[in-house]
Motif scaffolding. Structure first.
Motif, mmCIF file in Angstrom:
data_model
loop_
_atom_site.group_PDB
_atom_site.id
_atom_site.type_symbol
_atom_site.label_atom_id
_atom_site.label_comp_id
_atom_site.label_asym_id
_atom_site.label_seq_id
_atom_site.Cartn_x
_atom_site.Cartn_y
_atom_site.Cartn_z
ATOM 1 N N GLU A 44 0.837 -1.194 0.000
ATOM 2 C CA GLU A 44 0.000 0.000 0.000
ATOM 3 C C GLU A 44 0.874 1.247 0.000
ATOM 4 O OE1 GLU A 44 -3.919 -1.695 2.429
ATOM 5 O OE2 GLU A 44 -2.783 0.030 3.171
ATOM 6 N N GLN A 45 0.300 2.312 -0.499
ATOM 7 C CA GLN A 45 0.968 3.610 -0.444
ATOM 8 C C GLN A 45 1.256 3.951 1.015
ATOM 9 O OE1 GLN A 45 -0.789 6.832 -2.922
ATOM 10 N NE2 GLN A 45 -1.066 7.845 -0.960
ATOM 11 N N GLU A 46 2.435 4.484 1.272
ATOM 12 C CA GLU A 46 2.843 4.802 2.644
ATOM 13 C C GLU A 46 3.323 6.247 2.729
ATOM 14 O OE1 GLU A 46 6.374 2.762 3.861
ATOM 15 O OE2 GLU A 46 6.110 3.219 5.990
ATOM 16 N N GLY A 47 2.751 6.985 3.628
ATOM 17 C CA GLY A 47 3.234 8.332 3.876
ATOM 18 C C GLY A 47 4.640 8.278 4.443
ATOM 19 N N VAL A 48 5.468 9.239 4.033
ATOM 20 C CA VAL A 48 6.834 9.329 4.536
ATOM 21 C C VAL A 48 6.976 10.558 5.441
ATOM 22 C CG1 VAL A 48 9.256 9.634 3.905
ATOM 23 C CG2 VAL A 48 7.766 8.149 2.523
ATOM 24 N N SER A 49 6.589 11.705 4.918
ATOM 25 C CA SER A 49 6.694 12.925 5.707
ATOM 26 C C SER A 49 5.843 14.014 5.090
ATOM 27 C CB SER A 49 8.155 13.395 5.758
ATOM 28 O OG SER A 49 8.280 14.562 6.554
ATOM 29 N N CYS A 50 5.361 14.907 5.946
ATOM 30 C CA CYS A 50 4.584 16.059 5.494
ATOM 31 C C CYS A 50 5.087 17.284 6.260
ATOM 32 C CB CYS A 50 3.099 15.827 5.726
ATOM 33 S SG CYS A 50 2.040 17.189 5.188
ATOM 34 N N LEU A 51 5.455 18.312 5.511
ATOM 35 C CA LEU A 51 6.006 19.533 6.093
ATOM 36 C C LEU A 51 4.985 20.654 6.020
ATOM 37 C CD1 LEU A 51 8.464 21.278 7.087
ATOM 38 C CD2 LEU A 51 8.985 21.653 4.668
ATOM 39 N N TYR A 95 7.131 9.810 -4.190
ATOM 40 C CA TYR A 95 6.335 10.831 -4.843
ATOM 41 C C TYR A 95 6.238 12.065 -3.953
ATOM 42 C CZ TYR A 95 4.734 6.879 -7.686
ATOM 43 O OH TYR A 95 4.676 5.786 -8.499
ATOM 44 N N CYS A 96 6.302 13.208 -4.610
ATOM 45 C CA CYS A 96 6.079 14.476 -3.943
ATOM 46 C C CYS A 96 4.573 14.769 -3.981
ATOM 47 C CB CYS A 96 6.879 15.537 -4.687
ATOM 48 S SG CYS A 96 6.834 17.163 -3.995
ATOM 49 N N ALA A 97 4.017 15.335 -2.908
ATOM 50 C CA ALA A 97 2.574 15.570 -2.856
ATOM 51 C C ALA A 97 2.267 16.853 -2.103
ATOM 52 C CB ALA A 97 1.882 14.398 -2.162
ATOM 53 N N ALA A 98 1.221 17.552 -2.554
ATOM 54 C CA ALA A 98 0.815 18.791 -1.902
ATOM 55 C C ALA A 98 -0.620 19.143 -2.261
ATOM 56 C CB ALA A 98 1.743 19.941 -2.317
ATOM 57 N N PRO A 99 -1.339 19.874 -1.422
ATOM 58 C CA PRO A 99 -1.033 19.968 -0.008
ATOM 59 C C PRO A 99 -1.270 18.629 0.680
ATOM 60 C CG PRO A 99 -3.171 20.934 -0.477
ATOM 61 C CD PRO A 99 -2.575 20.547 -1.792
ATOM 62 N N CYS A 100 -0.599 18.390 1.773
ATOM 63 C CA CYS A 100 -0.674 17.094 2.437
ATOM 64 C C CYS A 100 -1.087 17.267 3.892
ATOM 65 C CB CYS A 100 0.662 16.358 2.367
ATOM 66 S SG CYS A 100 2.079 17.256 3.034
ATOM 67 N N THR A 101 -1.668 16.221 4.411
ATOM 68 C CA THR A 101 -1.902 16.087 5.836
ATOM 69 C C THR A 101 -1.421 14.704 6.233
ATOM 70 O OG1 THR A 101 -4.152 15.252 5.535
ATOM 71 C CG2 THR A 101 -3.899 17.625 5.864
ATOM 72 N N TYR A 102 -0.916 14.597 7.435
ATOM 73 C CA TYR A 102 -0.358 13.315 7.865
ATOM 74 C C TYR A 102 -0.632 13.125 9.339
ATOM 75 C CZ TYR A 102 2.995 9.400 7.639
ATOM 76 O OH TYR A 102 3.587 8.170 7.645
ATOM 77 N N TYR A 103 -1.422 12.108 9.632
ATOM 78 C CA TYR A 103 -1.671 11.729 11.008
ATOM 79 C C TYR A 103 -0.905 10.463 11.312
ATOM 80 C CZ TYR A 103 -3.907 10.003 15.203
ATOM 81 O OH TYR A 103 -4.122 9.529 16.460
ATOM 82 N N SER A 111 -2.713 12.029 3.448
ATOM 83 C CA SER A 111 -3.611 12.421 2.368
ATOM 84 C C SER A 111 -3.035 13.628 1.643
ATOM 85 C CB SER A 111 -5.004 12.729 2.903
ATOM 86 O OG SER A 111 -4.963 13.829 3.792
ATOM 87 N N TYR A 112 -3.436 13.800 0.402
ATOM 88 C CA TYR A 112 -2.913 14.905 -0.406
ATOM 89 C C TYR A 112 -3.891 15.185 -1.533
ATOM 90 C CZ TYR A 112 -1.650 11.020 -3.431
ATOM 91 O OH TYR A 112 -1.703 9.892 -4.207
ATOM 92 N N LYS A 113 -3.681 16.316 -2.199
ATOM 93 C CA LYS A 113 -4.550 16.654 -3.321
ATOM 94 C C LYS A 113 -3.831 16.435 -4.663
ATOM 95 C CE LYS A 113 -7.709 20.215 -5.012
ATOM 96 N NZ LYS A 113 -8.308 21.565 -4.744
ATOM 97 N N TYR A 114 -2.559 16.803 -4.713
ATOM 98 C CA TYR A 114 -1.819 16.686 -5.967
ATOM 99 C C TYR A 114 -0.531 15.889 -5.742
ATOM 100 C CZ TYR A 114 -4.734 20.715 -7.233
ATOM 101 O OH TYR A 114 -5.785 21.570 -7.462
ATOM 102 N N SER A 115 -0.133 15.154 -6.756
ATOM 103 C CA SER A 115 1.178 14.517 -6.753
ATOM 104 C C SER A 115 1.689 14.476 -8.181
ATOM 105 C CB SER A 115 1.123 13.105 -6.169
ATOM 106 O OG SER A 115 0.420 12.239 -7.033
ATOM 107 N N GLY A 116 2.963 14.186 -8.310
ATOM 108 C CA GLY A 116 3.549 14.107 -9.637
ATOM 109 C C GLY A 116 4.134 12.742 -9.889
#
Length: 125
Positions: A44-51, A95-103, A111-116
């Motif tokens: 599964e997709q895994e969050g790494v970090s959100c700044l 993958y880079c993603a923005a804007p993001c939230t990470y719990y 979660s995020y809205k855009y990624s590349g």
């Protein structure tokens, strides 16, 4: 148009380091959060970090805490992920993603809205 272009991946031995970069455009970089997630085949997709670019605070996955550091350059609209002491289990497309939230807590939710497009990181053991 929001664009997020990740780069800097490659092949590295376990214990080595890599620095990923992400060039962002098309949104208010200073006022938004930006981060990274990763995905490897069969997982599964895994969050790494959100700044949080406004507060300057970051959230990290427990699996990378103490090894990875996220940072940003608000002049260049760039976000970076310094990855040290890499392990085989870090192998994934990042993958880079923005804007993001990470719990991160009793459950993890990134979660995020855009990624590349992602950049592949392969760690050999």
């Amino acid at each position: 148009e929001v664009q997020l272009q990740a780069s800097g991946g490659g092949l590295v031995q376990a214990g080595g380091s890599l620095r990923l970069s992400c060039a962002a455009s098309g949104f208010a970089f200073d006022d938004n959060s930006i981060g990274w997630f990763r995905q490897s085949p069969g997982k599964e997709q895994e969050g790494v970090s959100c700044l949080n670019n406004t507060a300057g605070s970051a959230v990290y996955a427990d699996s990378v805490k103490g090894r990875f550091t996220i940072s940003s350059d608000n002049v260049k609209n760039m976000v970076y992920l310094q990855m040290n002491n890499l392990k085989a289990e870090d192998t994934a497309a990042y993958y880079c993603a923005a804007p993001c939230t990470y719990y991160v807590g009793s459950y993890d939710h990134f979660s995020y809205k855009y990624s590349g497009k992602g950049t592949q990181v392969t760690v050999s053991s």
